[in-house]
Design an enzyme around this catalytic site. Sequence first.
Site, PDB file in Angstrom:
ATOM      1  N   ASP A 677       0.832  -1.205   0.000  1.00  0.00           N
ATOM      2  CA  ASP A 677       0.000   0.000   0.000  1.00  0.00           C
ATOM      3  C   ASP A 677       0.870   1.261   0.000  1.00  0.00           C
ATOM      4  O   ASP A 677       0.607   2.217  -0.732  1.00  0.00           O
ATOM      5  CB  ASP A 677      -0.917  -0.013   1.226  1.00  0.00           C
ATOM      6  CG  ASP A 677      -1.904   1.141   1.220  1.00  0.00           C
ATOM      7  OD1 ASP A 677      -2.710   1.217   0.287  1.00  0.00           O
ATOM      8  OD2 ASP A 677      -1.860   1.970   2.153  1.00  0.00           O
ATOM      9  N   LYS A 681       1.475   4.316  -2.866  1.00  0.00           N
ATOM     10  CA  LYS A 681       1.337   5.740  -2.556  1.00  0.00           C
ATOM     11  C   LYS A 681       2.568   6.530  -2.979  1.00  0.00           C
ATOM     12  O   LYS A 681       2.450   7.608  -3.587  1.00  0.00           O
ATOM     13  CB  LYS A 681       1.074   5.927  -1.060  1.00  0.00           C
ATOM     14  CG  LYS A 681      -0.299   5.426  -0.617  1.00  0.00           C
ATOM     15  CD  LYS A 681      -0.491   5.535   0.888  1.00  0.00           C
ATOM     16  CE  LYS A 681      -1.865   5.056   1.316  1.00  0.00           C
ATOM     17  NZ  LYS A 681      -2.062   5.113   2.778  1.00  0.00           N
TER      18      LYS A 681
END
Length: 814
Positions: A677, A681
Amino acid sequence: MKVLKFGGTSVASPENIHKVKSIIQSSGEATQAVIVSAFGGITDTLLETTKLASEQNLEYKTSLDEIEKRHIDTIKVLIPVKKQSAVLSKVKSDLNTLETLLEGSYLIGEVTPKLSDKIVGYGELLSAFIISEFFISEGLNACFKDSRELIVTDESFGNGKVDFQTTNDNCKTYANQNKVNITILPGFISSSKDGNSTTLGRGGSDYSAAIFASALNADVLEIWTDVSGMYTANPKMVKQAKCISHLSYEEAMELSHFGAKVLYPPTIQPVLDKEIPIVIKNTFSPEDAGTHVSKNTNGSLKTVRGISHVGNISLISLEGPGLIGIPGISKRFFETLSLESISVVLITQASSEHSICVGISNDDVDRAQTALEDTFAYEMQNHRIKPLQIERDLAIVALVGENMKSHQGLSGQMFSTLGKNNVNIRAIAQGASERNISAVIGKKDVKKALNSLHETFFEENIKQLNLFVMGVGNVGAKFIEQIRSQSSYLREELKLNVRVIGMSNSRTMYFNEDGIDLEDWPNDLSKGETANLDTFFERVKQLNFRNSVFVDNTASSEIAQTYSDYLKNSIAVVTCNKIACSSEYNYYQQLKQLAKKYNAPFLFETNVGAGLPIIDTLKHLIVSGDKIHKIQAVLSGSLNFVFNTFDNSTTFHDVVKQAQEEGYTEPDPTIDLSGIDVMRKILILVRESGRQLDIDAIENNGFLPQESLETDSNDAFFESLKKYENDFQELFAEAESNGCKLKYVAQFEDGKASVGLQQIPKGHDFYNLEGSDNIVLFFTERYPNQPLIIKGAGAGADVTASGIFADIIRIGNF
């Protein structure tokens, strides 16, 4: 003297005819001429019956029986029993004549225009006679007068040309001799000089009324229909449309020419020269003011008075070098169409004389093509003129206003509004008077075009956003609640009307064209149809709303792959789903390019930092000319929560479980704890800073054991965390002994990106980062030593929903 005309819906039933009587009684005018149409639907039934008879289809008798029953039943309701005999006798006599005419058509197997006029006129003859007898039975000083004895035309059957001198003389003679207060006249019908029945064509009843009003020098002509006047747009397509209180004759003609069916263009001409005002009123709401049509009194009040449209249009384009500088080309072109009795709705010609383009009805396009190809066969064979270009299934939208010529920029506003909603304009026409600006567009875009233009010119700058929400779980439910609670503020302060039109979860989906009730949406959704991504997209595309926005609140890779479909259809995309922007670089670039090409915003602020303005700030830095040298960040609210909570008095398993239960992690917590994750980003930030990078180029210094990463369920994952609890405790103990805190850090510098668990010493900007907060440090040319810092809550349903909400507002201000 007042002339009143009542349309088919106004006299469609006995109940409605009682309303007509009340209107006439309350008029207060001593002398009234009342023109009536056929009972609602009867004219169409007569035409269909005639068609059946001419095709020698005996079903015409069944249709005729229905016509007879309709009129007989009306008589039995309206006329007292003691007075029914004479009325029934006359009506049955007329119906017998009608039957004979239809039988003649059946026997010869055809219908001529002359015969058609005789047949179709019976609709008005029967309704006018029955209504007059009803008025008489109710004690009104009324009588019936056959319009064929007054209005005289040539023998252009189906669209008779009025002999106004003879007609006016007939009307004046009748008025001078008539001693009755109320005269009931059938509209639409007339007769030739030889006594043959004729009709006045489309809108003939309105035209009849205008002819009588002009001949009798009436004080006013009232057109009574089923709507309260002429509207700023078709109220069936534009729910915000408003009744126009006053129009000039010219404005009314323009609006009626371009599809405002409340009034037909020929109606206005007979009363215009005498400046007899027209009032359009609603039979079913007689107290409504309606629309007053008169000599221009608009002054400088409004520029655009209305927006209208004509459907079922085709464009025919004639072009080629053989048109340039050759006299007579236009004459031959339009003469050919005229000889075929084809009406031209719109004309546009380039100043280079290289092409002529006209708009005509779809019904006429094949005849027009054949005739024009025959006329210009020689030029086409010698390649001086190209083959005709035909475009079908189009429509015309038009802005109308007497004072538009006095205001600059209206054309620009019109075309800009259509362009922003990806409504492709095929042709444009604007006269020198600038009373009308017309654009030819695709038929499928009419509703969107009308609503967009109405919003621009009539709705006090209130912009409507139509949302289609995918995913209504934790984040999605919070987002919908924020929309609901802020709707009044958005309208009053930001001039935004935000509606949710469609929504879906993994099981069901639900649509409501008028906007879903956000007070009770779970109940509506539970009763919806089976969820399907393709069907959801097709429904959004089919609805074709202006300012449409697809909102993705999921973490689904399958849904992320649909973004391009939405953008290609000029549907904005707002998403908290990071998969699309962190997938292959080519797909990321494709989405950005599609957003530009189709003028459809693609916003994903919540991809990094939930509701924090991280991406927005980065965009402003780049746009202003700054350059990014280095990015350091704690981008996982989930991991920050975990390592801020975890210590030697807790277990790693329990802390991660708590993070999942409180909504800080994805449904699959390995997405957060594996570092994927955070990789997504930092990848998005790098790409948004203008660098090309793919996720496999990011170094991932993970801390989870391989066994935990390879588990195939959440239960197995949490069990593995228990197994390696000592390893996690060692990580904490080492950091604590060094006076540091554990933070999961993303970094980009010198073209390289990495993520991993780091020990952060006291004094560092990351050291005191609490709870689930995120922090980003941008080192740029303008911020080389002291970075630009963005810090705040970076996880949780509320803040993520607020970030999505903020992107919606950005689109509203777009």
